[in-house]
Design a protein around this motif. Structure first.
Motif, PDB file in Angstrom:
ATOM      1  N   SER A 249       0.778  -1.153  -0.201  1.00  0.00           N
ATOM      2  CA  SER A 249       0.092  -0.072   0.070  1.00  0.00           C
ATOM      3  C   SER A 249       0.856   1.247   0.141  1.00  0.00           C
ATOM      4  N   PRO A 250       0.436   2.307  -0.847  1.00  0.00           N
ATOM      5  CA  PRO A 250       1.321   3.374  -0.545  1.00  0.00           C
ATOM      6  C   PRO A 250       1.136   4.120   0.493  1.00  0.00           C
ATOM      7  N   THR A 251       2.142   4.774   0.892  1.00  0.00           N
ATOM      8  CA  THR A 251       2.093   5.411   2.158  1.00  0.00           C
ATOM      9  C   THR A 251       1.385   6.731   2.025  1.00  0.00           C
ATOM     10  N   THR A 252       1.563   7.325   0.401  1.00  0.00           N
ATOM     11  CA  THR A 252       0.468   8.636   0.511  1.00  0.00           C
ATOM     12  C   THR A 252      -0.739   8.324   0.002  1.00  0.00           C
ATOM     13  N   ALA A 253      -1.698   8.714   0.554  1.00  0.00           N
ATOM     14  CA  ALA A 253      -3.131   8.339  -0.088  1.00  0.00           C
ATOM     15  C   ALA A 253      -3.349   9.206  -1.159  1.00  0.00           C
ATOM     16  N   THR A 254      -3.378  10.262  -1.150  1.00  0.00           N
ATOM     17  CA  THR A 254      -3.631  11.210  -2.324  1.00  0.00           C
ATOM     18  C   THR A 254      -2.794  11.680  -3.268  1.00  0.00           C
ATOM     19  N   SER A 255      -2.087  10.882  -4.275  1.00  0.00           N
ATOM     20  CA  SER A 255      -1.005  11.502  -4.929  1.00  0.00           C
ATOM     21  C   SER A 255      -0.919  10.913  -6.276  1.00  0.00           C
ATOM     22  N   ASP A 256      -0.685  11.299  -7.432  1.00  0.00           N
ATOM     23  CA  ASP A 256      -0.657  10.801  -8.577  1.00  0.00           C
ATOM     24  C   ASP A 256       0.823   9.794  -8.597  1.00  0.00           C
ATOM     25  N   THR A 257       1.703  10.150  -7.865  1.00  0.00           N
ATOM     26  CA  THR A 257       2.986   9.291  -7.978  1.00  0.00           C
ATOM     27  C   THR A 257       3.144   8.841  -6.613  1.00  0.00           C
ATOM     28  N   PRO A 258       2.515   7.636  -6.380  1.00  0.00           N
ATOM     29  CA  PRO A 258       2.548   7.128  -5.017  1.00  0.00           C
ATOM     30  C   PRO A 258       3.781   6.836  -4.370  1.00  0.00           C
ATOM     31  N   THR A 259       4.019   7.182  -3.239  1.00  0.00           N
ATOM     32  CA  THR A 259       5.182   6.535  -2.444  1.00  0.00           C
ATOM     33  C   THR A 259       4.933   5.519  -1.707  1.00  0.00           C
ATOM     34  N   TYR A 260       6.249   4.724  -1.360  1.00  0.00           N
ATOM     35  CA  TYR A 260       5.981   3.370  -0.514  1.00  0.00           C
ATOM     36  C   TYR A 260       7.207   3.406   0.492  1.00  0.00           C
ATOM     37  N   PHE A 261       6.731   2.478   1.528  1.00  0.00           N
ATOM     38  CA  PHE A 261       7.604   2.447   2.527  1.00  0.00           C
ATOM     39  C   PHE A 261       9.054   2.077   2.245  1.00  0.00           C
ATOM     40  N   PHE A 262       9.350   1.127   1.533  1.00  0.00           N
ATOM     41  CA  PHE A 262      10.551   0.885   0.655  1.00  0.00           C
ATOM     42  C   PHE A 262      10.615   1.464  -0.536  1.00  0.00           C
ATOM     43  N   ASN A 263      11.778   1.915  -0.807  1.00  0.00           N
ATOM     44  CA  ASN A 263      11.736   2.802  -2.049  1.00  0.00           C
ATOM     45  C   ASN A 263      13.191   2.344  -2.843  1.00  0.00           C
ATOM     46  N   PRO A 264      13.069   0.763  -3.364  1.00  0.00           N
ATOM     47  CA  PRO A 264      14.147   0.546  -4.224  1.00  0.00           C
ATOM     48  C   PRO A 264      14.156   1.237  -5.419  1.00  0.00           C
TER      49      PRO A 264
ATOM     50  N   PRO B 138      12.610  -0.664 -10.733  1.00  0.00           N
ATOM     51  CA  PRO B 138      11.163  -0.685 -10.785  1.00  0.00           C
ATOM     52  C   PRO B 138      10.722  -2.345 -10.379  1.00  0.00           C
ATOM     53  N   ILE B 139      11.699  -3.220 -10.933  1.00  0.00           N
ATOM     54  CA  ILE B 139      11.377  -4.512 -10.986  1.00  0.00           C
ATOM     55  C   ILE B 139      11.371  -4.952  -9.470  1.00  0.00           C
ATOM     56  N   GLU B 140      12.051  -4.490  -8.819  1.00  0.00           N
ATOM     57  CA  GLU B 140      11.957  -4.600  -7.228  1.00  0.00           C
ATOM     58  C   GLU B 140      10.667  -4.177  -6.546  1.00  0.00           C
ATOM     59  N   GLN B 141      10.515  -2.886  -6.976  1.00  0.00           N
ATOM     60  CA  GLN B 141       9.205  -2.286  -6.306  1.00  0.00           C
ATOM     61  C   GLN B 141       8.197  -3.128  -6.480  1.00  0.00           C
ATOM     62  N   GLN B 142       8.077  -3.582  -7.781  1.00  0.00           N
ATOM     63  CA  GLN B 142       6.786  -4.467  -8.157  1.00  0.00           C
ATOM     64  C   GLN B 142       6.713  -5.805  -7.577  1.00  0.00           C
ATOM     65  N   ALA B 143       8.014  -6.251  -7.187  1.00  0.00           N
ATOM     66  CA  ALA B 143       8.162  -7.450  -6.529  1.00  0.00           C
ATOM     67  C   ALA B 143       7.604  -7.518  -5.060  1.00  0.00           C
ATOM     68  N   LEU B 144       7.837  -6.440  -4.442  1.00  0.00           N
ATOM     69  CA  LEU B 144       7.358  -6.007  -3.333  1.00  0.00           C
ATOM     70  C   LEU B 144       5.918  -6.011  -3.052  1.00  0.00           C
ATOM     71  N   GLN B 145       5.403  -5.331  -4.219  1.00  0.00           N
ATOM     72  CA  GLN B 145       3.927  -5.167  -4.093  1.00  0.00           C
ATOM     73  C   GLN B 145       3.005  -6.439  -4.717  1.00  0.00           C
ATOM     74  N   ASP B 146       3.740  -7.236  -5.364  1.00  0.00           N
ATOM     75  CA  ASP B 146       3.307  -8.475  -5.754  1.00  0.00           C
ATOM     76  C   ASP B 146       3.157  -9.208  -4.554  1.00  0.00           C
ATOM     77  N   LEU B 147       4.269  -9.507  -3.920  1.00  0.00           N
ATOM     78  CA  LEU B 147       4.504 -10.126  -2.757  1.00  0.00           C
ATOM     79  C   LEU B 147       3.475  -9.890  -1.553  1.00  0.00           C
ATOM     80  N   GLY B 148       3.493  -8.540  -1.416  1.00  0.00           N
ATOM     81  CA  GLY B 148       2.323  -7.866  -0.269  1.00  0.00           C
ATOM     82  C   GLY B 148       1.043  -8.354  -0.892  1.00  0.00           C
ATOM     83  N   LYS B 149       0.546  -8.342  -1.874  1.00  0.00           N
ATOM     84  CA  LYS B 149      -0.808  -8.569  -2.428  1.00  0.00           C
ATOM     85  C   LYS B 149      -0.912  -9.938  -2.394  1.00  0.00           C
TER      86      LYS B 149
END
Ligand code: F6P
Ligand code: MG
Length: 507
Positions: free
Chosen positions: A346-361, A364-375
Motif C-alpha cells: 500500500s502506498p504511504t501517501t493516500a492522495t498522490s499521482d505518484t504514490p510513495t511506498y515504505f520501501f523505495n528500491p 522498478p522490478i524490485e518495487q513491483q516484486a514487493l507489491q506483488d508479494l504483499g498482495k
C-alpha cells in the motif's frame, strides 16, 4: 510456577539474567519514557484532546519512572492496578508465589515478564494511550533498514524467471514436489532464513547499529539467492530471463554465498532440521502454527517461510500467534502483522499521482516484486489461509509447561491441538518452553519441555514441537557431550551473544 529444575535468576551475578536486570532493562525502560515524551511533545495544537493527552502522558512517565526506581533498588513486586482481563491472573501469581519476592530474588523469567506487564499497566490506566505501543517506532525504523534483504527475497519469491511458465524462483524450487531435491534444499534454506531472522531483535540491541543489521541480513539473503540461481538454471529457465532479473539483485559470487550458508549452519549447535523435514514433507494441506517472536525483518522471514509451506502444498492453514501487549520490545502484535503486509503493497501517501511506498528500491522490478508479494500475502489473509491470532497466555508469567493444563489457556490449547506442527520462534519462547531452568546442556529437548515433550508427564494431543532459536540466554539443551566445553573454549559468551543457535524438535 513450579520449575522442574533450578530456575535462572538475577541472583547469580555472573548470569545474563543479572546483567539484564542491572543494565539492559533500565535502558529499555528509559527509552520507553523517551518515546512517550517525544510523542506527546509532537502532538498537534489542532488536536482538541491535546491537554488531556499531555496530562496522561506525564502520568505514564511518572509511573514508568517509578518502575525503574523499583527495579534498580530491587523493591518487592507490587500487585497490578489496571483493569485488563489478565490482572486477576497476574495478581494471583504475585500473591501466591512472590509475596516477599523481588526483581533479583524471583526467577529471571518472572521478573522480566512482570516488567513488560508493568509498562503496559502505565498505558492501560489512561484513556487516550490505552493501545499505544511505545516500541512501535523502533520496530519501524529497524524494519526500514532491512530494505536490501527484504527486496532481495521478494524478487526471488515473485519475479517470473521462467519465460514460458512465468514462475518465480520459489515456485520452480517446489514444483516437483516433496521428493525432489530442489524442494528439500529450499526447505533447509527457508529454515535457516527463518532462524537467523531472530538474530537481530531490538531488546538485545541497546543502540541498534543499523548498518550491522543490514549486513547480517543481506548475508543471509545472499545465501538464498545463490541457491535460487542454481535452481533457475537446473529448471532450464531462459538464461536471458534469469540474467535480467537475478543479476540485478545478486550480491556476491555463488561461492561466497555457499560459504556464508555453511558458516551459518556451523553455528547451529544442535540441528534437528532433518527430523522436521521428515514431518513437513508428509503433510498435505496441513495446519501449521507459528508462535511468533519479533516484528520487522523476523516477521517478514516468517512470512517467507509460511509462504513456502503453502506454495509447496504442505500447509493450507498457517496460524500465527502474536502478543496482545507490547512485549520484550520487538515482539509482534496483531497491529504489526497487518502493518507489515500493508507496507509492502500500500502506498504511504493516500492522495498522490505518484504514490510513495515504505520501501523505495530504485529498480522498478524490485518495487513491483514487493507489491506483488504483499498482495499475495494479503490474499492469504483474506481467504483464511493465514490467520493471525493472539491470546493472553503468551504474555502471562507462565512457562509453556502450563499450556495443556492451565485453566485460562484451555481454549488456546484445545484449538492448537488441531494443528499438525507447532513452531516456536526465538529466544523468549525457547526459555518458556524449557521453563528457563539451569538444565545440563545435554538434557534432551523432549525432556526439557515437560508436558509438551515425550517424557512421563506428556500431555495428550500435542503435535510435533519445534523451536528455531538463536541463543540469547544462559540456558540451552539438546547438545551432544563435549559441545559445551568446546564452545566455552571458543567464546565465553556463546550462550547469550545471539551468534549461535539451535533448531530443536520434539516428535
Ligand atoms: O532479555 C531476555 C531475553 O529473552 C533475551 O534472552 C533476549 O535477548 C530477548 O529477551 C528476547 O529475545 P527474542 O526476541 O529472541 O525472544
Ligand atoms: Mg522477542
Amino acid at each position: 510456577l513450579n520449575p522442574p529444575q533450578k530456575a535462572l535468576s538475577g541472583q547469580d551475578k555472573h548470569s545474563f539474567g543479572y546483567a539484564t536486570l542491572q543494565s539492559r532493562l533500565p535502558v529499555i525502560v528509559s527509552k520507553t519514557v523517551d518515546d512517550v515524551y517525544r510523542t506527546y511533545h509532537s502532538l498537534s495544537d489542532a488536536d482538541p484532546l491535546k491537554k488531556e493527552k499531555e496530562q496522561e502522558a506525564k502520568k505514564i512517565i511518572e509511573l514508568i519512572g517509578g518502575l525503574r526506581y523499583e527495579l534498580q533498588r530491587d523493591k518487592p513486586f507490587r500487585p497490578l492496578t489496571d483493569t485488563r482481563e489478565d490482572v486477576e491472573e497476574w495478581n494471583k501469581a504475585l500473591a501466591e508465589y512472590y509475596p516477599t519476592s523481588s526483581w533479583y530474588k524471583a526467577s529471571w523469567l518472572f521478573s522480566e515478564c512482570y516488567l513488560y506487564r508493568r509498562i503496559k499497566e502505565a498505558f492501560a490506566l489512561t484513556q487516550h494511550w490505552k493501545d499505544y505501543d511505545p516500541f512501535f517506532e523502533q520496530k519501524q525504523t529497524v524494519f526500514k533498514s532491512s530494505q536490501k534483504a527484504v527486496v532481495s527475497m521478494a524478487v526471488q519469491l515473485t519475479t517470473p524467471v521462467d519465460v514460458k511458465t512465468k514462475k518465480s524462483v520459489l515456485d520452480i524450487k517446489v514444483q516437483d514436489g516433496p521428493e525432489s531435491k530442489a524442494t528439500r534444499d529450499a526447505f533447509f534454506e527457508m529454515v535457516q532464513v527463518s532462524l537467523w531472522g531472530n538474530a537481530t531483535d531490538l531488546s538485545l540491541l541497546d543502540n541498534p547499529d543499523l548498518a550491522k543489521v543490514e549486513q547480517l541480513q543481506s548475508r543471509m539473503m545472499s545465501s538464498s539467492s545463490s541457491n535460487s540461481s542454481s535452481a533457475v538454471s537446473s529448471a532450464n529457465a531462459s538464461p536471458a530471463a534469469s540474467t535480467v532479473h537475478l543479476n540485478e539483485v545478486a550480491q556476491g559470487t555463488s561461492e561466497e554465498h555457499a560459504t556464508e550458508l555453511e558458516k551459518h549452519a556451523e553455528k547451529i549447535l544442535s540441528n534437528d532440521t532433518e527430523l522436521l523435514w521428515s514431518k513437513v514433507k508428509s503433510l498435505r494441506n496441513g495446519r501449521v502454527d507459528i508462535i511468533l517472536d519479533n516484528a520487522g525483518f523476523e516477521l517478514y522471514v516468517d512470512f517467507v517461510f509460511a509462504d513456502y509451506l503453502v506454495r509447496a502444498g504442505f500447509a493450507s492453514e498457517v496460524v500465527f500467534h502474536a502478543k496482545r501487549i507490547p512485549w520484550f520490545v520487538s515482539d509482534v502484535m496483531p497491529f504489526d502483522f497487518q502493518w507489515t503486509l500493508d507496507q509492502l503493497h500500500s502506498p504511504t501517501t493516500a492522495t498522490s499521482d505518484t504514490p510513495t511506498y515504505f520501501f523505495n528500491p530504485t529498480n522498478p522490478i524490485e518495487q513491483q516484486a514487493l507489491q506483488d508479494l504483499g498482495k499475495k500475502w494479503q490474499s492469504y489473509v483474506d481467504n483464511g489461509t493465514w490467520k493471525v491470532t493472539s491470546h493472553e497466555f503468551w504474555t502471562s508469567c507462565y512457562a509453556f509447561y502450563h499450556l495443556p493444563t492451565h485453566p485460562s489457556a484451555q481454549d488456546l490449547f484445545q484449538d492448537m491441538r488441531q494443528s499438525d506442527l507447532w513452531i516456536f520462534k526465538g529466544d523468549l519462547n525457547y526459555r518458556k518452553l524449557v521453563y528457563d531452568c539451569k538444565w545440563p546442556t545435554t538434557t534432551p529437548f523432549t525432556k526439557a519441555i515437560g508436558p509438551l515433550g515425550q517424557g512421563e508427564e506428556k500431555a495428550e494431543g500435542v503435535p510435533m514441537v519445534v523451536s528455531f532459536r538463536t541463543c540469547k540466554a544462559d540456558v540451552v539443551v539438546g547438545l551432544k557431550e563435549g559441545v559445551e566445553e568446546n564452545m566455552d573454549n571458543i567464546a565465553a559468551n556463546w550462550m547469550v551473544s545471539g551468534e549461535y543457535a539451535v533448531i530443536s524438535v520434539s516428535p
